[in-house]
Design an enzyme around this catalytic site. Structure first.
Site, PDB file in Angstrom:
ATOM      1  N   GLU A 149      -5.194  -4.327  11.059  1.00  0.00           N
ATOM      2  CA  GLU A 149      -4.211  -3.252  11.156  1.00  0.00           C
ATOM      3  C   GLU A 149      -4.467  -2.432  12.416  1.00  0.00           C
ATOM      4  O   GLU A 149      -5.258  -1.468  12.394  1.00  0.00           O
ATOM      5  CB  GLU A 149      -4.312  -2.327   9.936  1.00  0.00           C
ATOM      6  N   GLY A 204       2.857   2.828  10.801  1.00  0.00           N
ATOM      7  CA  GLY A 204       3.847   3.886  10.597  1.00  0.00           C
ATOM      8  C   GLY A 204       4.601   4.293  11.849  1.00  0.00           C
ATOM      9  O   GLY A 204       5.251   5.335  11.871  1.00  0.00           O
ATOM     10  N   GLY A 245       3.028  -0.912   4.341  1.00  0.00           N
ATOM     11  CA  GLY A 245       3.008   0.511   3.987  1.00  0.00           C
ATOM     12  C   GLY A 245       4.420   1.011   3.711  1.00  0.00           C
ATOM     13  O   GLY A 245       4.968   0.816   2.626  1.00  0.00           O
ATOM     14  N   GLY A 246       5.035   1.636   4.711  1.00  0.00           N
ATOM     15  CA  GLY A 246       6.351   2.268   4.563  1.00  0.00           C
ATOM     16  C   GLY A 246       7.399   1.408   3.868  1.00  0.00           C
ATOM     17  O   GLY A 246       8.113   1.887   2.979  1.00  0.00           O
ATOM     18  N   ASN A 263       0.876  -1.173   0.000  1.00  0.00           N
ATOM     19  CA  ASN A 263       0.000   0.000   0.000  1.00  0.00           C
ATOM     20  C   ASN A 263       0.914   1.225   0.000  1.00  0.00           C
ATOM     21  O   ASN A 263       1.465   1.595   1.033  1.00  0.00           O
ATOM     22  CB  ASN A 263      -0.902  -0.018   1.239  1.00  0.00           C
ATOM     23  N   HIS A 294      -9.438   1.672   4.940  1.00  0.00           N
ATOM     24  CA  HIS A 294      -8.164   1.884   5.639  1.00  0.00           C
ATOM     25  C   HIS A 294      -8.370   2.907   6.758  1.00  0.00           C
ATOM     26  O   HIS A 294      -9.117   3.875   6.597  1.00  0.00           O
ATOM     27  CB  HIS A 294      -7.094   2.373   4.653  1.00  0.00           C
TER      28      HIS A 294
HETATM   29  P1  13P Z   1       3.158   0.820   7.733  1.00  0.00           P
HETATM   30  O1  13P Z   1       3.670  -0.485   7.154  1.00  0.00           O
HETATM   31  O2  13P Z   1       3.895   2.019   7.198  1.00  0.00           O
HETATM   32  O3  13P Z   1       3.086   0.778   9.218  1.00  0.00           O
HETATM   33  O4  13P Z   1       1.673   1.000   7.197  1.00  0.00           O
HETATM   34  C1  13P Z   1       0.791  -0.051   7.349  1.00  0.00           C
HETATM   35  C2  13P Z   1      -0.432   0.258   6.576  1.00  0.00           C
HETATM   36  O5  13P Z   1      -1.175   1.152   6.912  1.00  0.00           O
HETATM   37  C3  13P Z   1      -0.681  -0.539   5.382  1.00  0.00           C
HETATM   38  O6  13P Z   1      -1.958  -0.322   4.890  1.00  0.00           O
END
Ligand code: 13P
Length: 245
Positions: free
Chosen positions: A168, A174, A226-227, A8, A94
């Site tokens: 999540e 993040g 994510g990151g 993502n 999300h």
């Molecule tokens: P991070 O991997 O940056 O913590 O983000 C997770 C996320 O929100 C994926 O949808």
């Protein structure tokens, strides 16, 4: 069932050149593994080009979709449009959309039905805040979200894996503070029992360092990243590790 690793990208990167570089690396890593399904979800503006270029090696998805098929909804993108440009998945609900854009469970419910109706697979995100987590209310929050988000969604779609649920925890997104594999596994099991979904994945500070721990849990079928998906090397490593767990 194949492990599912989803990138993502959120509102990143800023240029097509960089998005192309990330998609190329992810699709090349995806091509080398057989037992991992890699889904790449870039911003809408890059999606069509990238899906056309790399769609044979990786699967593409949108980060959101509206609940109507067409019409006077300025700025929105319909599930049918996503389907028509080669997307196969869409992320719905999300926490960043729930928090920053005020998406409610009712809106999410409509989006899920529209996306499934258009033939997309849905990755529904659920998770609790830090306050709810600390108060021991995680299961209550998850059950409430699932009940509302999946209200009158066809059981058939749920059972036949058209619906993936991503656990999540909001406090883990993040922050670098991932949930422990054990607790994430426990919640994934709870989500599966409440929703009937066959595929439950984990998201929240997933990295090449901790992915093995999550995927080693039998309750966790993959990860929503994510990151770490913005670092081509790191994301390729995650895919590679997923293939061996
Ligand atoms: P991070 O991997 O940056 O913590 O983000 C997770 C996320 O929100 C994926 O949808």
């Amino acid at each position: 069932m194949k492990k599912l690793i989803v990138a993502n990208l959120k509102m990143n990167p800023q240029t097509f050149t960089e998005a192309d570089r990330l998609a190329r690396a992810a699709s090349s890593a995806a091509r080398k593994v057989k037992n991992v399904e890699v889904v790449f979800c870039p911003p809408f503006v890059w999606l069509e080009c990238l899906a056309a270029e790399y769609g044979k090696k990786a699967i593409f998805g949108g980060q959101d979709a509206f609940w109507e098929e067409r019409g006077a909804y300025t700025g929105e993108i319909s599930p049918v449009m996503l389907k028509n440009i080669g997307a196969r998945y869409v992320i719905i609900g999300h926490s960043e959309r729930r928090i920053h854009l005020g998406e409610t469970d009712e809106m999410i419910n409509k989006k899920i039905k529209a996306a499934l109706g258009a033939g997309l697979k849905v990755i529904l995100c659920v998770g609790e805040t830090l306050k709810e987590h600390r108060a021991g209310r995680t299961k209550f929050v998850l059950a409430r979200q699932l009940r509302k988000d999946l209200k009158s969604v066809s059981k058939l779609n749920i059972y036949n894996s058209k619906l993936v649920i991503a656990y999540e925890p909001i406090w883990a997104i993040g922050t670098g503070l991932a949930e422990t594999p054990m607790s994430a596994g426990y919640m994934a099991d709870f989500i599966r029992r409440v929703s009937g979904a066959r595929r439950v994945i984990y998201g929240g500070s997933v990295s090449a360092k901790n992915i093995k721990g999550f995927l080693s849990r039998r309750e966790i079928d993959g990860a929503l990243v994510g990151g770490a998906s913005l670092d081509a090397g790191e994301f390729s490593k995650i895919i590679k590790i997923a293939a061996y767990v």
